[in-house]
Motif scaffolding. Structure first.
Motif, short mmCIF file in Angstrom:
data_model
loop_
_atom_site.label_atom_id
_atom_site.label_comp_id
_atom_site.label_asym_id
_atom_site.label_seq_id
_atom_site.Cartn_x
_atom_site.Cartn_y
_atom_site.Cartn_z
N GLU A 200 2.12 1.64 2.91
CA GLU A 200 1.38 2.31 3.97
C GLU A 200 2.33 2.91 5.00
O GLU A 200 2.11 4.02 5.48
CB GLU A 200 0.42 1.33 4.65
CG GLU A 200 -0.74 0.94 3.76
CD GLU A 200 -1.78 0.11 4.50
OE1 GLU A 200 -1.47 -0.40 5.59
OE2 GLU A 200 -2.90 -0.01 3.97
N ALA A 202 5.34 3.92 4.46
CA ALA A 202 5.96 5.10 3.86
C ALA A 202 4.99 6.28 3.91
O ALA A 202 5.38 7.40 4.27
CB ALA A 202 6.37 4.81 2.42
N ALA A 203 3.72 6.03 3.58
CA ALA A 203 2.71 7.09 3.62
C ALA A 203 2.56 7.61 5.05
O ALA A 203 2.51 8.81 5.29
CB ALA A 203 1.38 6.58 3.10
N ASP A 204 2.55 6.69 6.00
CA ASP A 204 2.41 7.04 7.40
C ASP A 204 3.55 7.94 7.85
O ASP A 204 3.39 8.81 8.69
CB ASP A 204 2.38 5.76 8.24
CG ASP A 204 2.05 6.04 9.69
OD1 ASP A 204 0.93 6.52 9.93
OD2 ASP A 204 2.90 5.79 10.56
N ALA A 207 5.42 10.19 3.39
CA ALA A 207 5.74 10.12 1.96
C ALA A 207 4.45 10.22 1.15
O ALA A 207 3.51 9.46 1.37
CB ALA A 207 6.47 8.82 1.65
#
Lengths: 299, 359
Positions: A200, A202-204, A207
């Motif tokens: 999460e 990384a997504a935030d 990514a």
């Protein structure tokens, strides 16, 4: 830490050492000794033979030991080829096992929590059936008139049967199938223990799911990849049953060579020398593994 | 709110099975505002934050960021960044690479990333620690790395999920002011999610109080404390005494309330319909207390059960004649000390000290 350990403590700590000495070091010393002997038409089939009843006298005959078995290994191209071929097939098999196991382990590790124990049991379920029978089963799948060819032919995907059985390909398939759980379990462990919020995070931070996978999941599972690869690679090098059952007459693997030396040629020194050199080859990846484990323990 | 809204929630609902975590919530966060979402655990504040970050999608309603509907916007494309409660630092990367993660993802050139990471390290006072790995840092340092990482991409909104929960008390207080300074300097909107009312009161310009999936009140810390919208808000933010009663009459901008139980007549600056049931909210520090001399004049009489000295103030628990409990607080700097345990006392409060809620 208390310098004086109790007797019970010492016994517990000593147990693994005792195990290693009795079941590994002493047998290995015997194999090394046989590898330094010469083949003979006798019982046992080598000379010199040391007898415990000789006592210290035996030391005088140490000079009778020779490196001739190793010289034989060096002389004959066949051995080098067998080692090379074993390493090559083990390497290829390890790569394919990794390729099959990673998605499996990933799916297992991302499955709902209550399903995971069931999936782990399923992953090791093949072990409940005899290894030999499972490898035999692959003969009926892979042979020219086997299940695979039959299916592909009836689907019209091929017009001629594929000659997979009795080839290196069949050996690789057999190894990938047989050793898959050894790869899946450490990978599963390495992926499942990663906190989900790392993905999460990384997504935030921008990514995409694929980028998060490559930059976070994969590097964090490196220890599992290494452990799995060694657990597959090391035994695969010395594999005997799979190349014997699925391999062709030209499939050269060191496990088979050993068998031939021991049981067909009754050349125990040569067979022992083959085994000692094999162990030497295996020590390299094992040392690498050990180092990575130490590094991880420190981190 | 004079500033243009940065985040807009329009009737957002999120359910997990039978549980409604966020229930028809509408609210706004202004650009550059320091907003705190305050509520007990399980009230839905974490879900609400995750809806903004994009880790959850609403079942109904709309979320707008900068006027743009976020319905089909994945987390990695949203102009918000989050500081996780666990910090979620990447253990295989050093501090500099953790902070630079989002910049690499944005495709910035290496030189610019390095410069920005250095700038951020200085901002959170971690100069020279860029090469350390997260497990070589203290809790407070890890918290700073997480903050720097969330600021790196210059987001429009930074989400802080219980950012101080893992710190010890002293460090927590220092960090509160540190976060406020950073927020002021950067002008970025911060949304703080916390269950700690002190934290929200100290840091936020505006507080949204959440209860059971709804924002029951949003306003300045002062408004929330002085004029709580519900009994829950009054009890959750600070301490409160509740007196239930019925309005007897209304006269000159104040109402006279006959209190249930004690039967005492209290006044409040409130105009309500006579015979309506109301609850009066009185903060402990606004309770007046005196030793009882003249019993006939007593409004609320009681016995001091406990009193405690807390340095900056004194607090006491008083049991009223009808058995209900009232808390009284006094600043220690005030001359008179609270009476001792067992003392018979008389309690009262001024009309302007009572805040009236419908019962």
């Amino acid at each position: 830490m208390n310098a004086r350990r109790s007797l019970a403590e010492r016994l517990v700590l000593g147990a693994p050492w005792l195990w290693l000495i009795v079941f590994f070091l002493i047998p290995f010393a015997i194999v090394v000794k046989i590898s330094l002997s010469e083949a003979a038409l006798a019982q046992p089939p080598y000379t010199p033979v040391f007898d415990l009843s000789d006592g210290w006298e035996a030391l005088n005959r140490l000079g009778d030991l020779s490196l001739s078995a190793y010289a034989g290994l060096a002389d004959d191209w066949l051995y080098a080829q067998a080692y090379w071929s074993s390493l090559r097939l083990a390497f290829i098999s390890t790569l394919f096992t990794l390729a099959v196991a990673y998605p499996l382990a990933y799916a297992m590790a991302r499955a709902p929590l209550h399903l995971r124990p069931i999936l782990v049991v399923l992953a090791v379920a093949p072990f409940w059936t005899s290894f030999l029978i499972r490898v035999y089963a692959w003969i009926t799948i892979l042979k020219d008139e086997g299940l695979l060819n039959h299916t592909l032919l009836s689907l019209g995907l091929i017009s001629e049967p594929l000659h997979i059985f009795a080839s290196d390909t069949a050996v690789v398939i057999g190894i990938v199938y047989s050793y898959l759980p050894f790869m899946v379990l450490p990978l599963y462990n390495a992926i499942a223990r990663q906190p989900p919020e790392l993905i999460e995070a990384a997504a935030d931070l921008g990514a995409s799911p694929l980028a998060a996978f490559w930059r976070v999941t994969v590097p964090l599972s490196a220890s599992g990849v290494l452990a799995g690869c060694l657990l597959v690679f090391i035994p695969a090098i010395g594999e005997f049953v799979i190349p014997d059952l699925l391999g062709g007459s030209d499939t050269l693997m060191i496990g088979r060579t050993l068998w031939v030396e021991f049981f067909d040629n009754r050349d125990w020194p040569a067979a022992s020398a083959v085994a000692v050199v094999l162990l030497g080859l295996l020590l390299v990846p094992m040392a690498l593994y050990e180092r990575s484990q130490m590094a991880e323990a420190e981190a | 709110m004079s500033r243009a809204p940065l985040i807009v929630f329009e009737n957002v609902t999120k359910r997990y099975g039978a549980v409604t975590a966020v229930d028809d919530v509408s609210f706004e966060i202004g650009a550059g505002e320091f907003f705190a979402l305050l509520g007990p655990s399980g009230c839905g504040k974490t879900t609400l934050m995750r809806l903004i970050a994009g880790f959850e999608t609403p079942d109904s309603g709309r979320i707008l960021i900068d006027g743009q509907d976020m319905a089909h916007m994945p987390p990695h494309a949203r102009p918000v960044n989050m500081m996780f409660q666990s910090y979620a630092l990447f253990p295989h990367m050093n501090v500099a690479r953790n902070i630079g993660f989002g910049l690499v993802q944005a495709g910035l050139p290496k030189v610019m990333i390095e410069a920005r990471v250095r700038e951020l390290l200085r901002l959170v006072q971690l100069d020279g620690l860029g090469a350390r790995r997260p497990d070589q840092l203290s809790g407070g340092q890890r918290q700073r790395v997480a903050l720097a990482r969330a600021l790196a991409r210059k987001p429009r909104l930074v989400l802080l999920d219980e950012p101080l929960a893992a710190l010890d008390r002293k460090l927590r207080e220092e960090t509160q002011f540190e976060l406020m300074r950073l927020q002021r300097e950067l002008g970025t909107a911060f949304m703080l999610v916390t269950h700690d009312q002190d934290e929200a009161m100290v840091m936020a310009e505006r507080i949204g109080v959440m209860q059971a999936g709804r924002i029951v009140q949003a306003g300045s810390p002062r408004a929330i404390y002085e004029e709580p919208a519900t009994r829950f808000v009054a009890g959750f933010i600070g301490e409160a005494n509740f007196f239930e009663g019925v309005i007897e009459r209304v006269e000159g901008g104040r109402c006279f309330v006959r209190l249930n139980g004690s039967g005492a007549l209290a006044q409040a600056l409130f105009v309500g319909a006579p015979s309506a049931s109301v609850t009066l909210v009185v903060r402990p520090e606004r309770m007046l207390l005196e030793l009882m001399h003249d019993e006939s004049a007593a409004n609320l009489t009681g016995v001091v059960l406990d009193s405690a000295y807390r340095g900056d103030r004194e607090v006491a628990q008083v049991r009223l004649a009808d058995g209900s409990m009232v808390r009284v607080a006094r600043f220690a700097a005030e001359a008179a000390m609270l009476p001792e345990r067992g003392a018979q006392v008389r309690l009262s409060f001024a009309p302007e000290a009572a805040w009236v809620l419908p019962a």
